[in-house]
Scaffold this motif. Structure first.
Motif, PDB file in Angstrom:
ATOM      1  N   GLU A  78       0.729  -1.064  -0.139  1.00  0.00           N
ATOM      2  CA  GLU A  78      -0.069  -0.223  -0.153  1.00  0.00           C
ATOM      3  C   GLU A  78       0.757   1.268  -0.077  1.00  0.00           C
ATOM      4  N   LYS A  79       2.071   1.250   0.165  1.00  0.00           N
ATOM      5  CA  LYS A  79       3.103   2.355   0.053  1.00  0.00           C
ATOM      6  C   LYS A  79       3.054   2.776  -1.415  1.00  0.00           C
ATOM      7  N   CYS A  80       3.605   3.910  -1.925  1.00  0.00           N
ATOM      8  CA  CYS A  80       3.228   4.442  -3.290  1.00  0.00           C
ATOM      9  C   CYS A  80       4.707   5.230  -3.846  1.00  0.00           C
ATOM     10  N   LEU A  81       5.157   4.866  -4.979  1.00  0.00           N
ATOM     11  CA  LEU A  81       6.047   5.587  -5.745  1.00  0.00           C
ATOM     12  C   LEU A  81       5.645   6.689  -6.487  1.00  0.00           C
ATOM     13  N   LEU A  82       5.651   7.842  -5.991  1.00  0.00           N
ATOM     14  CA  LEU A  82       5.120   9.205  -6.714  1.00  0.00           C
ATOM     15  C   LEU A  82       6.353   9.761  -7.367  1.00  0.00           C
ATOM     16  N   LEU A  83       5.910   9.901  -8.857  1.00  0.00           N
ATOM     17  CA  LEU A  83       6.914  10.197 -10.011  1.00  0.00           C
ATOM     18  C   LEU A  83       6.447  11.557 -10.289  1.00  0.00           C
ATOM     19  N   HIS A  84       7.258  12.369 -10.323  1.00  0.00           N
ATOM     20  CA  HIS A  84       7.363  13.835 -11.201  1.00  0.00           C
ATOM     21  C   HIS A  84       8.577  14.053 -12.239  1.00  0.00           C
ATOM     22  N   LEU A  85       8.240  14.014 -13.387  1.00  0.00           N
ATOM     23  CA  LEU A  85       9.456  14.093 -14.233  1.00  0.00           C
ATOM     24  C   LEU A  85       9.989  15.538 -14.473  1.00  0.00           C
ATOM     25  N   MET A  86       9.211  16.381 -14.056  1.00  0.00           N
ATOM     26  CA  MET A  86       9.732  17.951 -14.011  1.00  0.00           C
ATOM     27  C   MET A  86      10.158  18.216 -15.680  1.00  0.00           C
ATOM     28  N   GLU A  90      -1.701   8.333   2.466  1.00  0.00           N
ATOM     29  CA  GLU A  90      -2.144   9.816   3.189  1.00  0.00           C
ATOM     30  C   GLU A  90      -1.100  10.681   2.662  1.00  0.00           C
ATOM     31  N   GLU A  91       0.227  10.331   2.662  1.00  0.00           N
ATOM     32  CA  GLU A  91       1.076  11.681   1.992  1.00  0.00           C
ATOM     33  C   GLU A  91       0.971  11.873   0.618  1.00  0.00           C
ATOM     34  N   VAL A  92       0.544  11.081  -0.382  1.00  0.00           N
ATOM     35  CA  VAL A  92       0.262  11.043  -1.741  1.00  0.00           C
ATOM     36  C   VAL A  92      -0.877  12.138  -1.706  1.00  0.00           C
ATOM     37  N   LYS A  93      -1.922  11.886  -0.932  1.00  0.00           N
ATOM     38  CA  LYS A  93      -3.210  12.559  -1.040  1.00  0.00           C
ATOM     39  C   LYS A  93      -2.979  14.136  -0.640  1.00  0.00           C
ATOM     40  N   LYS A  94      -2.007  14.249   0.454  1.00  0.00           N
ATOM     41  CA  LYS A  94      -1.537  15.578   0.737  1.00  0.00           C
ATOM     42  C   LYS A  94      -0.697  16.058  -0.116  1.00  0.00           C
ATOM     43  N   LEU A 144      -3.988  20.782  -6.086  1.00  0.00           N
ATOM     44  CA  LEU A 144      -4.155  20.520  -7.414  1.00  0.00           C
ATOM     45  C   LEU A 144      -5.489  21.093  -7.716  1.00  0.00           C
ATOM     46  N   GLY A 145      -5.677  21.459  -8.904  1.00  0.00           N
ATOM     47  CA  GLY A 145      -7.025  21.849  -9.510  1.00  0.00           C
ATOM     48  C   GLY A 145      -7.859  20.586 -10.050  1.00  0.00           C
ATOM     49  N   PRO A 146      -8.776  20.522 -10.716  1.00  0.00           N
ATOM     50  CA  PRO A 146      -9.698  19.456 -11.306  1.00  0.00           C
ATOM     51  C   PRO A 146      -9.029  18.814 -12.329  1.00  0.00           C
ATOM     52  N   GLU A 147      -9.052  17.713 -12.583  1.00  0.00           N
ATOM     53  CA  GLU A 147      -8.571  17.069 -14.001  1.00  0.00           C
ATOM     54  C   GLU A 147      -9.497  17.399 -15.209  1.00  0.00           C
ATOM     55  N   VAL A 148      -8.906  17.933 -16.094  1.00  0.00           N
ATOM     56  CA  VAL A 148      -9.733  18.446 -17.221  1.00  0.00           C
ATOM     57  C   VAL A 148     -10.633  17.446 -17.779  1.00  0.00           C
ATOM     58  N   LEU A 149      -9.933  16.230 -17.925  1.00  0.00           N
ATOM     59  CA  LEU A 149     -10.834  15.431 -18.582  1.00  0.00           C
ATOM     60  C   LEU A 149     -11.715  14.510 -17.856  1.00  0.00           C
ATOM     61  N   ASP A 150     -11.810  14.646 -16.604  1.00  0.00           N
ATOM     62  CA  ASP A 150     -12.669  14.143 -15.556  1.00  0.00           C
ATOM     63  C   ASP A 150     -14.320  14.254 -16.162  1.00  0.00           C
ATOM     64  N   PRO A 151     -15.015  13.169 -16.285  1.00  0.00           N
ATOM     65  CA  PRO A 151     -16.129  13.290 -16.738  1.00  0.00           C
ATOM     66  C   PRO A 151     -17.101  14.251 -15.916  1.00  0.00           C
TER      67      PRO A 151
END
Length: 267
Positions: A67-75, A120-124, A129-136
């Motif tokens: 349940e841990k996550c790897l959070l990637l941002h390529l910048m 929880e850290e990912v959620k934080k 962040l604003g809304p996802e543009v392609l979210d229905p």
């Protein structure tokens, strides 16, 4: 910089390549690319199965079995390559995740990162962040309400991740060209019809970007025919003919960001 379509392409392709696969080994070439000591990162990630890969804005989230996550941002300038050791690009590797004889190489992470976090850290991380543009659920009415609260130029607003998540410099120019709106136009000068057109242009351009595999120059794996197929309408086409009116594309700078537009048909 990879934007929403590039990260969505990575998500889809990596899901088929490493989804459900176990990480057999971890190598760290640059400690600043991760957020915990190397030994701890290696111990916690090794022998973990990648259960799912999801995207939020310009981030990828690799869900691990514990349940841990790897959070990637390529910048700026970050990219990935998947393959055998003999196929790896001749570039400095910041992080390498191995899956038996195949490896996922993280390259160009001088500003980017791969952080090991709890859900929880990912959620934080995503709170602002604003809304996802392609979210229905992100409808044209929701977009109108969002824009009513904003001031400043439209290009700067499109780039603000706290307003809309996932749009970067390249696709903001593409969207505004498609909507026939100047990038230096003030939001409060746009009428309802223009805002509606802008909403549909965001949908069209980002979906087109995903369908064509984004604009990344480097393939994800040997024989990759998907990544990097997007053809720009206006971005990085200074002096070339506009596809709509044949006038020359103009290059300028708005809020310190290089910007491309057609002065003739973006009124």
């Amino acid at each position: 910089m990879p934007e929403l379509p590039e990260m969505e392409t990575y998500k889809t392709l990596l899901g088929s390549l490493i989804g459900g696969q176990k990480v057999s080994n971890v190598e760290i070439g640059r400690e600043k690319s991760i957020n915990v000591p190397v030994d701890g990162f290696t111990m916690q990630v090794s022998n973990q199965t990648i259960t799912t890969i999801t995207r939020r804005a310009k981030y990828l989230i690799f869900q691990l079995q514990d349940e841990k996550c790897l959070l990637l941002h390529l910048m700026l300038g970050g990219w990935m390559f998947f393959g055998k050791e003999e196929d790896r690009p001749n570039r400095t590797i910041q992080v390498k995740l191995s899956f038996g004889e195949q490896h996922l190489f993280f390259i160009g992470l001088r500003l980017g990162y791969l952080h090991l976090l709890s859900p929880e850290e990912v959620k934080k991380e995503f709170e602002k962040l604003g809304p996802e543009v392609l979210d229905p659920n992100f409808t044209v009415d929701a977009f109108h309400q969002l824009m009513q609260k904003r001031r400043g130029t439209i290009k700067t607003t499109l780039l603000n991740q706290e307003v809309l998540a996932g749009i970067g410099n390249g696709y903001s120019d593409e969207i505004l060209w498609h909507a026939e709106i100047r990038p230096d136009k003030k939001i409060n000068d746009l009428d309802v019809q223009q805002l509606t057109r802008l909403y549909h242009s965001m949908q069209f351009i980002l979906k087109r970007g995903i369908e064509q595999g984004g604009y990344m120059e480097n393939p994800l794996y040997k024989g990759d025919g998907k990544t990097g197929g997007y053809q720009f309408y206006v971005y990085d086409r200074e002096g070339k003919e506009c596809f709509r009116c044949n006038a020359s594309i103009t290059k300028t700078e708005i809020s310190s960001r290089i910007t491309f537009f057609c002065a003739n048909c973006q009124r």
